[in-house]
Design an enzyme around this catalytic site. Sequence first.
Site, short mmCIF file in Angstrom:
data_model
loop_
_atom_site.label_atom_id
_atom_site.label_comp_id
_atom_site.label_asym_id
_atom_site.label_seq_id
_atom_site.Cartn_x
_atom_site.Cartn_y
_atom_site.Cartn_z
N LYS A 144 16.70 -24.62 5.24
CA LYS A 144 16.21 -23.50 4.44
C LYS A 144 17.33 -22.86 3.62
O LYS A 144 17.08 -22.21 2.62
CB LYS A 144 15.56 -22.45 5.36
CG LYS A 144 14.33 -23.00 6.08
CD LYS A 144 13.83 -22.05 7.16
CE LYS A 144 12.65 -22.66 7.92
NZ LYS A 144 12.20 -21.79 9.02
N GLU A 200 0.81 -1.22 0.00
CA GLU A 200 0.00 0.00 0.00
C GLU A 200 0.84 1.26 0.00
O GLU A 200 0.48 2.26 -0.64
CB GLU A 200 -0.95 -0.01 1.20
CG GLU A 200 -0.25 0.01 2.54
CD GLU A 200 -1.05 -0.62 3.66
OE1 GLU A 200 -0.79 -0.24 4.81
OE2 GLU A 200 -1.91 -1.47 3.40
N GLU A 201 1.99 1.25 0.71
CA GLU A 201 2.81 2.47 0.78
C GLU A 201 3.35 2.84 -0.60
O GLU A 201 3.55 4.02 -0.90
CB GLU A 201 3.95 2.30 1.78
CG GLU A 201 3.51 2.21 3.23
CD GLU A 201 2.93 3.51 3.76
OE1 GLU A 201 3.43 4.59 3.37
OE2 GLU A 201 1.99 3.45 4.57
N GLY A 218 13.23 -8.34 8.88
CA GLY A 218 12.92 -9.71 9.30
C GLY A 218 11.45 -10.04 9.12
O GLY A 218 10.84 -9.69 8.12
N HIS A 223 10.92 -15.13 6.73
CA HIS A 223 10.56 -16.54 6.91
C HIS A 223 9.88 -17.12 5.68
O HIS A 223 10.12 -18.27 5.32
CB HIS A 223 9.64 -16.72 8.13
CG HIS A 223 9.36 -18.16 8.41
ND1 HIS A 223 8.22 -18.79 7.96
CD2 HIS A 223 10.11 -19.10 9.05
CE1 HIS A 223 8.27 -20.06 8.34
NE2 HIS A 223 9.40 -20.28 8.99
#
Length: 357
Positions: free
Chosen positions: A325, A130-131, A279, A284
Amino acid sequence: MGSQEKNISSLVFKASESLDSVKISGYNFEHGRDLDALLGSMISTGFQATNLGEAIKVVNQMLDWRLSHDEPMADISEAERDPAFRETIKCKIFLGFTSNLISSGIRETIRFLVQHRMVDVLVTTAGGIEEDFIKCLAPTFKGDFALSGTTLRAKGWNRIGNLLVPNENYCKFGDWIMPILDQMLIEQTTKGVLWTPSRMIARLGREIDDPNSYLYWASKNDIPVYCPAITDGSIGDMLYLHSSRNPGLVVDIVQDVRSMDEEAIYASPRKSGIVILGGGLPKHHICNANMLRDGADFAVFINTAQEFDGSDSGARPDEAVSWGKIKGSANTAKVHCDATIAFPLLVAATFAKMMEK
């Protein structure tokens, strides 16, 4: 010399083993102002400058890698053995960032990368969507970290760190997005369009039609933008208000998690590189998708979070290795620094430098 003096002397003048490492030395301004040389000196400066230098090295490894650098596997087709084909296969780069960076001037750095197709997949939060659109409608201003919240609230000025966003900017955003949500609902009802966050973001990127927007360029260049927490911001407020007056619009996050995970799963034979600013969710989401391909091959984290509270935001790359990961053999770096300082410098020494070549 007595035995005690000899003992003290041996402690003070303890012999050293030889060191085979970079010698610490900073940039010499006697040589003038040379941006490339200054950035090149980071790795030998020490502390977080050295970490930034390591991050620059890892990103350049991402950009330089070609499939032709690896030995062909036994079970591939003849077409995949062709040296010309192998030279065209580059690392797939995932870029993640938190919303505050789009509120800041880092938006323009990200827009540059997306405009010139230097990254392949983007992940951000609702504010990171949105920004970008709001800045096309009205500006964000410089403020101060110490401004009184009560005073700002009375004036209708929202504070993001030392940035100020007039509340009327969000009113303009509401006026802009509501008719688009109406049209999306019509298309869902009449044409069976299945809206997902990424498909919605691509549509909004086309609608804004402003080359200052990174989402305009993402839409134009078919670069997917994933935002699993699309409702956690002003967009969520608009979806709530829209559902109250014109209910029925559905945004399916399940289809997007399939798409995001498959960005990593089916990246092969490309290697996977991740660059994450800040972060939380973007960090993630990218790392977790790469777990499904047995880990990323390159990783750079830039944030100020610490690992001592067990947060994923603060975790160093090695923690992600323990989850699969990031590959144990991956080239990685973490820069403990505000991304508004470190990221433009990193881009200047990597993506922008590659473009000049």
